[in-house]
Design a protein around this motif. Structure first.
Motif, short mmCIF file in Angstrom:
data_model
loop_
_atom_site.label_atom_id
_atom_site.label_comp_id
_atom_site.label_asym_id
_atom_site.label_seq_id
_atom_site.Cartn_x
_atom_site.Cartn_y
_atom_site.Cartn_z
N PHE A 138 1.01 -1.04 -4.93
CA PHE A 138 2.06 -1.62 -5.76
C PHE A 138 1.96 -3.14 -5.72
CE2 PHE A 138 6.48 -3.10 -6.27
CZ PHE A 138 6.82 -2.46 -7.45
N LYS A 139 2.07 -3.76 -6.89
CA LYS A 139 2.06 -5.21 -7.00
C LYS A 139 3.51 -5.70 -7.00
CE LYS A 139 -2.39 -5.62 -7.40
NZ LYS A 139 -3.16 -6.28 -6.35
N LEU A 144 2.14 -10.09 -17.27
CA LEU A 144 1.89 -10.95 -16.12
C LEU A 144 0.54 -10.63 -15.49
CD1 LEU A 144 2.50 -12.90 -13.80
CD2 LEU A 144 3.92 -11.09 -12.78
N MET A 145 0.28 -9.35 -15.17
CA MET A 145 -1.01 -9.03 -14.55
C MET A 145 -1.57 -7.74 -15.09
SD MET A 145 -0.09 -7.99 -10.67
CE MET A 145 1.66 -8.29 -10.69
N GLU A 146 -2.89 -7.73 -15.20
CA GLU A 146 -3.62 -6.57 -15.69
C GLU A 146 -4.46 -6.00 -14.55
OE1 GLU A 146 -7.07 -5.43 -18.98
OE2 GLU A 146 -6.24 -7.45 -18.93
N LEU A 147 -4.31 -4.71 -14.32
CA LEU A 147 -5.17 -4.01 -13.36
C LEU A 147 -6.34 -3.48 -14.16
CD1 LEU A 147 -2.39 -2.09 -11.37
CD2 LEU A 147 -3.27 -4.42 -11.01
N GLY A 148 -7.34 -4.34 -14.35
CA GLY A 148 -8.44 -4.08 -15.26
C GLY A 148 -9.21 -2.81 -14.98
N PHE A 149 -9.26 -2.40 -13.74
CA PHE A 149 -10.03 -1.21 -13.36
C PHE A 149 -9.39 0.09 -13.84
CE2 PHE A 149 -7.11 -2.33 -9.99
CZ PHE A 149 -6.54 -1.12 -9.61
N LEU A 150 -8.14 0.04 -14.35
CA LEU A 150 -7.47 1.25 -14.82
C LEU A 150 -7.61 1.48 -16.33
CD1 LEU A 150 -4.25 1.22 -12.60
CD2 LEU A 150 -6.26 2.70 -12.41
N GLY A 151 -8.21 0.54 -17.05
CA GLY A 151 -8.56 0.77 -18.45
C GLY A 151 -7.44 0.67 -19.48
N GLY A 152 -6.34 0.04 -19.13
CA GLY A 152 -5.24 -0.07 -20.08
C GLY A 152 -5.58 -0.83 -21.34
N ARG A 153 -6.35 -1.90 -21.22
CA ARG A 153 -6.73 -2.72 -22.38
C ARG A 153 -7.49 -1.87 -23.40
NH1 ARG A 153 -7.10 -8.06 -23.64
NH2 ARG A 153 -6.26 -8.62 -21.61
N LEU A 174 7.45 -9.65 -29.71
CA LEU A 174 6.56 -9.88 -28.59
C LEU A 174 6.96 -8.92 -27.48
CD1 LEU A 174 4.32 -11.53 -27.17
CD2 LEU A 174 6.16 -13.00 -26.29
N VAL A 175 6.02 -8.15 -26.98
CA VAL A 175 6.26 -7.23 -25.87
C VAL A 175 5.87 -7.94 -24.58
CG1 VAL A 175 5.59 -5.03 -24.82
CG2 VAL A 175 5.85 -5.20 -27.30
N VAL A 176 6.76 -7.89 -23.59
CA VAL A 176 6.52 -8.52 -22.29
C VAL A 176 6.71 -7.48 -21.19
CG1 VAL A 176 7.38 -10.24 -20.64
CG2 VAL A 176 7.18 -10.82 -23.06
N ASP A 177 5.76 -7.43 -20.26
CA ASP A 177 5.90 -6.58 -19.09
C ASP A 177 5.23 -7.25 -17.91
OD1 ASP A 177 6.87 -4.38 -17.71
OD2 ASP A 177 5.39 -2.97 -18.48
N ASP A 178 5.43 -6.67 -16.74
CA ASP A 178 4.86 -7.26 -15.52
C ASP A 178 3.43 -6.81 -15.28
OD1 ASP A 178 5.86 -4.66 -14.92
OD2 ASP A 178 5.87 -5.15 -12.79
N VAL A 179 3.12 -5.51 -15.48
CA VAL A 179 1.80 -4.98 -15.14
C VAL A 179 1.26 -4.12 -16.28
CG1 VAL A 179 0.51 -3.49 -13.55
CG2 VAL A 179 2.29 -4.98 -12.67
N LEU A 180 0.01 -4.34 -16.62
CA LEU A 180 -0.73 -3.44 -17.51
C LEU A 180 -1.68 -2.65 -16.61
CD1 LEU A 180 -1.65 -2.35 -20.26
CD2 LEU A 180 -3.25 -4.28 -20.37
N ALA A 181 -1.39 -1.36 -16.47
CA ALA A 181 -2.23 -0.49 -15.63
C ALA A 181 -3.03 0.43 -16.55
CB ALA A 181 -1.35 0.29 -14.65
N ALA A 213 0.83 -1.21 0.00
CA ALA A 213 0.00 0.00 0.00
C ALA A 213 0.86 1.26 0.00
CB ALA A 213 -0.91 0.00 1.23
N ASP A 214 0.36 2.29 -0.69
CA ASP A 214 0.96 3.62 -0.70
C ASP A 214 2.40 3.64 -1.23
OD1 ASP A 214 -1.39 4.79 0.30
OD2 ASP A 214 -0.83 4.20 2.33
N TYR A 215 2.68 2.82 -2.23
CA TYR A 215 3.99 2.81 -2.87
C TYR A 215 3.79 2.82 -4.37
CZ TYR A 215 8.71 1.59 -4.15
OH TYR A 215 9.96 1.62 -4.70
N PRO A 216 4.44 3.66 -5.12
CA PRO A 216 5.49 4.60 -4.73
C PRO A 216 4.98 5.94 -4.18
CG PRO A 216 5.23 4.67 -7.08
CD PRO A 216 4.27 3.62 -6.56
N LYS A 217 3.64 6.10 -4.11
CA LYS A 217 3.09 7.31 -3.51
C LYS A 217 1.74 6.97 -2.89
CE LYS A 217 0.43 9.70 -6.95
NZ LYS A 217 0.26 10.92 -7.67
N PRO A 218 1.25 7.82 -2.02
CA PRO A 218 -0.02 7.54 -1.36
C PRO A 218 -1.15 7.27 -2.35
CG PRO A 218 1.08 9.38 -0.29
CD PRO A 218 1.87 9.06 -1.54
#
Length: 181
Positions: free
Chosen positions: A27-28, A154-163, A122-129, A18-23
């Motif tokens: 952070f995953k 690896l993981m998608e934070l679906g609520f942030l609309g990146g897709r 192929l593009v690879v990353d850890d998080v799609l925000a 929680a609260d990383y890197p800012k409030p």
């Protein structure tokens, strides 16, 4: 291993900070996943298999945690690895692309001779925000004249609309995530 079993294995080894890197930001942290041989090797093999299936000749890893995932996957797939880095970190002539993320802005670069016209990437990353980082990488690949084979995250934070943000940038290339939060 089934996609559900893989997602379960990996999810159990990702912790929220929680609260990383800012409030306000959660952070995953994938460090526990990386420290677990079974989980890390299962993820690398999954990424390598996707690279082989999509005919990738290069695997692009996005700074910084994307490097950790993309480099061994490229090796296992028999493809080359290309780092996409923050501005000023690569020597020689580079393509640059500014982008926004959920808590700031930055510039990504790739060396101009790292990708050739017609190569399948192929593009690879850890998080799609919010999708800004991947969107910038796709623009760099396009400028280099290479062909996008796909994006695996690896993981998608679906609520942030990146897709949704990336929908118009993928063409026929797939966007795949192992875990959706």
């Amino acid at each position: 291993m089934s996609s559900t079993d893989l997602a379960d294995l990996l999810s159990a080894r990702i912790r929220d900070v929680a609260d990383y890197p800012k409030p306000g930001v959660v952070f995953k942290d994938i460090t526990p996943l990386l420290a677990d041989h079974d989980a890390f090797s299962a993820l690398v093999e999954h990424l390598a298999e996707r690279a082989r299936e999509l005919g990738a000749t290069k695997v692009v890893g996005l700074e910084a945690r994307g490097f950790i995932l993309a480099a061994p996957a490229a090796y296992a797939a028999g493809a080359g690895f290309v780092p996409v880095r923050k501005q000023g970190k690569l020597p020689g002539a580079c393509y640059s692309q500014a982008y926004e993320l959920e808590y700031g802005s930055a510039v990504l670069e790739v060396q101009q001779d790292a990708l050739a016209a017609g190569e399948r990437v192929l593009v690879v990353d850890d998080v799609l925000a919010t999708g800004g980082t991947v969107e910038a990488a796709l623009e760099l690949i396009h400028r280099a004249g290479a062909e996008l084979a796909g994006v695996v995250v690896l993981m998608e934070l679906g609520f942030l609309g990146g897709r949704e943000r990336l929908a118009g940038h993928l063409g026929a290339a797939p966007l795949e995530t192992v875990i959706t939060v």
